[in-house]
Design a protein around this motif. Sequence first.
Motif, PDB file in Angstrom:
ATOM      1  N   ARG A 418       0.847  -1.086   0.052  1.00 11.43           N
ATOM      2  CA  ARG A 418       0.007  -0.384   0.209  1.00 11.43           C
ATOM      3  C   ARG A 418       0.429   1.492   0.144  1.00 11.43           C
ATOM      4  O   ARG A 418       0.331   2.564   0.071  1.00 11.43           O
ATOM      5  N   SER A 419       2.528   1.283   0.880  1.00 13.07           N
ATOM      6  CA  SER A 419       2.912   2.618   0.826  1.00 13.07           C
ATOM      7  C   SER A 419       4.242   2.746   0.278  1.00 13.07           C
ATOM      8  O   SER A 419       5.076   3.353   0.125  1.00 13.07           O
ATOM      9  N   HIS A 420       4.253   1.425  -0.819  1.00 11.65           N
ATOM     10  CA  HIS A 420       5.559   2.102  -1.746  1.00 11.65           C
ATOM     11  C   HIS A 420       5.817   2.821  -2.627  1.00 11.65           C
ATOM     12  O   HIS A 420       3.941   3.382  -3.487  1.00 11.65           O
ATOM     13  N   ARG A 421       6.674   3.672  -3.003  1.00  5.44           N
ATOM     14  CA  ARG A 421       6.988   4.895  -4.244  1.00  5.44           C
ATOM     15  C   ARG A 421       6.291   4.343  -5.451  1.00  5.44           C
ATOM     16  O   ARG A 421       6.441   3.299  -5.812  1.00  5.44           O
ATOM     17  N   VAL A 422       5.884   6.142  -5.692  1.00  7.13           N
ATOM     18  CA  VAL A 422       5.137   5.924  -7.303  1.00  7.13           C
ATOM     19  C   VAL A 422       5.772   7.061  -7.595  1.00  7.13           C
ATOM     20  O   VAL A 422       6.403   7.411  -7.491  1.00  7.13           O
ATOM     21  N   LEU A 423       6.500   6.956  -8.903  1.00  8.37           N
ATOM     22  CA  LEU A 423       7.673   7.850  -9.531  1.00  8.37           C
ATOM     23  C   LEU A 423       6.851   8.030 -11.392  1.00  8.37           C
ATOM     24  O   LEU A 423       6.347   5.697 -11.582  1.00  8.37           O
ATOM     25  N   SER A 424       6.233   8.758 -11.207  1.00 12.57           N
ATOM     26  CA  SER A 424       5.604   9.100 -12.604  1.00 12.57           C
ATOM     27  C   SER A 424       6.405   9.476 -14.193  1.00 12.57           C
ATOM     28  O   SER A 424       7.516   9.909 -13.751  1.00 12.57           O
ATOM     29  N   GLU A 425       6.536   8.920 -15.295  1.00 13.60           N
ATOM     30  CA  GLU A 425       6.699   9.172 -16.576  1.00 13.60           C
ATOM     31  C   GLU A 425       7.634  10.530 -16.219  1.00 13.60           C
ATOM     32  O   GLU A 425       8.224  10.498 -16.945  1.00 13.60           O
ATOM     33  N   GLU A 426       5.669  11.276 -16.119  1.00 11.89           N
ATOM     34  CA  GLU A 426       6.097  12.713 -16.363  1.00 11.89           C
ATOM     35  C   GLU A 426       7.539  12.931 -15.623  1.00 11.89           C
ATOM     36  O   GLU A 426       8.814  14.675 -15.574  1.00 11.89           O
ATOM     37  N   THR A 427       7.837  12.839 -14.126  1.00 10.08           N
ATOM     38  CA  THR A 427       8.702  12.944 -13.374  1.00 10.08           C
ATOM     39  C   THR A 427      10.190  12.474 -13.338  1.00 10.08           C
ATOM     40  O   THR A 427      11.280  13.945 -13.557  1.00 10.08           O
ATOM     41  N   VAL A 428      10.183  11.242 -14.418  1.00 16.74           N
ATOM     42  CA  VAL A 428      11.513  11.018 -14.793  1.00 16.74           C
ATOM     43  C   VAL A 428      11.741  11.905 -16.171  1.00 16.74           C
ATOM     44  O   VAL A 428      13.234  12.284 -16.707  1.00 16.74           O
ATOM     45  N   LYS A 429      11.388  12.184 -16.739  1.00 11.47           N
ATOM     46  CA  LYS A 429      11.414  13.258 -17.873  1.00 11.47           C
ATOM     47  C   LYS A 429      11.868  14.888 -17.133  1.00 11.47           C
ATOM     48  O   LYS A 429      12.527  15.214 -18.133  1.00 11.47           O
ATOM     49  N   ASN A 430      10.980  15.316 -16.325  1.00 14.61           N
ATOM     50  CA  ASN A 430      11.717  15.839 -16.050  1.00 14.61           C
ATOM     51  C   ASN A 430      13.199  16.440 -15.586  1.00 14.61           C
ATOM     52  O   ASN A 430      13.916  17.169 -15.247  1.00 14.61           O
ATOM     53  N   ILE A 431      13.098  14.887 -15.031  1.00 16.12           N
ATOM     54  CA  ILE A 431      14.496  15.000 -14.246  1.00 16.12           C
ATOM     55  C   ILE A 431      15.538  15.057 -15.304  1.00 16.12           C
ATOM     56  O   ILE A 431      17.082  15.651 -14.959  1.00 16.12           O
ATOM     57  N   VAL A 432      15.719  14.357 -16.747  1.00 13.54           N
ATOM     58  CA  VAL A 432      16.175  14.250 -17.761  1.00 13.54           C
ATOM     59  C   VAL A 432      16.220  15.536 -18.005  1.00 13.54           C
ATOM     60  O   VAL A 432      17.640  15.937 -18.462  1.00 13.54           O
ATOM     61  N   ARG A 433      15.426  16.464 -17.914  1.00 16.06           N
ATOM     62  CA  ARG A 433      15.374  17.556 -18.529  1.00 16.06           C
ATOM     63  C   ARG A 433      16.302  18.556 -17.322  1.00 16.06           C
ATOM     64  O   ARG A 433      16.673  19.384 -18.338  1.00 16.06           O
ATOM     65  N   LEU A 434      15.688  18.001 -16.171  1.00 13.37           N
ATOM     66  CA  LEU A 434      16.832  19.171 -15.178  1.00 13.37           C
ATOM     67  C   LEU A 434      18.514  18.893 -15.984  1.00 13.37           C
ATOM     68  O   LEU A 434      19.416  19.726 -15.956  1.00 13.37           O
ATOM     69  N   LEU A 435      18.978  17.516 -16.007  1.00 12.95           N
ATOM     70  CA  LEU A 435      20.612  17.303 -15.949  1.00 12.95           C
ATOM     71  C   LEU A 435      20.842  17.696 -17.566  1.00 12.95           C
ATOM     72  O   LEU A 435      21.822  18.196 -17.254  1.00 12.95           O
ATOM     73  N   SER A 436      20.265  17.956 -18.392  1.00 12.83           N
ATOM     74  CA  SER A 436      20.296  18.812 -19.668  1.00 12.83           C
ATOM     75  C   SER A 436      20.839  19.704 -19.777  1.00 12.83           C
ATOM     76  O   SER A 436      21.661  20.467 -20.548  1.00 12.83           O
ATOM     77  N   ARG A 437      20.573  20.672 -18.087  1.00  5.71           N
ATOM     78  CA  ARG A 437      21.184  22.245 -18.624  1.00  5.71           C
ATOM     79  C   ARG A 437      21.791  22.059 -17.711  1.00  5.71           C
ATOM     80  O   ARG A 437      22.808  23.155 -16.643  1.00  5.71           O
ATOM     81  N   SER A 438      22.558  20.715 -16.804  1.00  2.19           N
ATOM     82  CA  SER A 438      24.248  21.228 -16.067  1.00  2.19           C
ATOM     83  C   SER A 438      25.058  21.940 -17.024  1.00  2.19           C
ATOM     84  O   SER A 438      25.122  21.151 -18.266  1.00  2.19           O
ATOM     85  N   LYS A 439      25.836  22.917 -17.018  1.00  2.00           N
ATOM     86  CA  LYS A 439      27.364  23.075 -16.811  1.00  2.00           C
ATOM     87  C   LYS A 439      28.098  21.274 -17.280  1.00  2.00           C
ATOM     88  O   LYS A 439      28.680  21.857 -18.358  1.00  2.00           O
TER      89      LYS A 439
END
Length: 465
Positions: A418-439
């Motif tokens: 009942r209490s397991h974590r849920v990670l959405s596809e949209e969140t993963v896409k946002n993480i990838v976008r954030l990493l693409s902005r790294s110097k």
Amino acid sequence: MPSAKVVQMLPIDPIETVDIISESGELDTIRVYNTLIRASMKNNQFSQVLQLIAHLRKHGVQPNVVTYGMLLDTLSKAGKLEQAKKMFHDIIEKGMIKPDLYIFSTMIDACGRNGDIKHMFYLKDQMAAYDLYPEEIIYNSILSAMSRQKRVDLRRVMAVVDELVKSEPPIYPTIRTFNPVVAAFASKARASGLGSDELQFLQTWYAKISDEYYVVKDSYMYGLAIEAFAASNRLDDAMDVYGEMMRHSETDVSVTRVFTSPSSRHIDMLTRLSIEQLRFDNALRLWRDWNALGAYVTESVAGIVLYACDQGGLFGIAHDIVVSLLTPPGSSSAGSKEAGSTSTSTSSNSDHVTRFNPKAVSEKTLMLYIGIAVKHNKLETIVPIMDLWRTSILASSEPASAEAASLAGIRTQLADIRSHRVLSEETVKNIVRLLSRSKDKDAANDVTGQVLVFVDKYFPEAVPV
């Protein structure tokens, strides 16, 4: 005749009791009735009170002022205010008794509790006709009733307070007088803020609590005052009250009780207002204090404090906060060790470390942390924190001891589901976008690959298509 406290514990029928005592030649019959009525009221047996009243009338026993006072109180608490009001006016018109302060205070409190403010003030005004004048208990009931109104009339509240302090002979207010006054201001502040005159009145009145009336403030008072000032965007006033409370807590920790409860909204209000006014150091001060008090950390507060760390360039503190929220006590897991292995995390940050509370780090809060890590070029912490985030929610469902394991085994497994974590596809896409902005493009590409491998292993439904 035994006291009401003794009588209410006896396994006897009150009607049979009064019959037996009357037959035995007890002279003060009304005292017997009053004792039984009081015992029934303490047990919230209001129907039994009405039976006793009917019984005494049937046997020609004349009620006294104590009897009528308890009957009016019973009717109001049984939700029969109109019947109580009719009886009160019948008592006066027929001259059954001369109403005293207890009778009036009972009816004024009953009207106030049932929201009949107009009749409450009418009864207060009628007291003078019987050479009675409001005392503290009357003002307490009136102010409490007014503070509970959906639309608080602060002008009337201030008028009542002004009348109270000018009373002759003087009335000395207590914490029961002050709390509803400040509660009324807090209610108005939450609804529409406070005007300049109202703020000035509250500031003056609050200062007088200790300086002039020597009343010791309690947890409820501090909470109400902070709400009133914070809801009116008066951060400095709110922090003055907060500072006073923290100094008071050095000798009486109970004054922080309202703040440390899981349902408290005070730290959220203060930290949010601090951020709005760009007082990031203030937000971190609040966080340190609340940690020392063991206050419950909400998702909202965790997010606000992480934002304050980001704006202050304090990635190490942000990292330590997240790790401590996600690491169970005594944990020696590889995940927690790896997540904690950042060069920015030092012993100087130990006062920001908080208790294990994985629910405070939601998917949204995790995203906030990752954004901060990318901004401060701490990419190596991202995957270890994601793994700690994944496993921490399960740790909170484990049995507390080996003895509990046999009984809790199935429950734990169900809780894990009942209490397991849920990670959405949209969140993963946002993480990838954030990493693409790294110097640091090379490091970002490497971490992006690690993130996608992690997601594919533990959250395959969230792999971007």
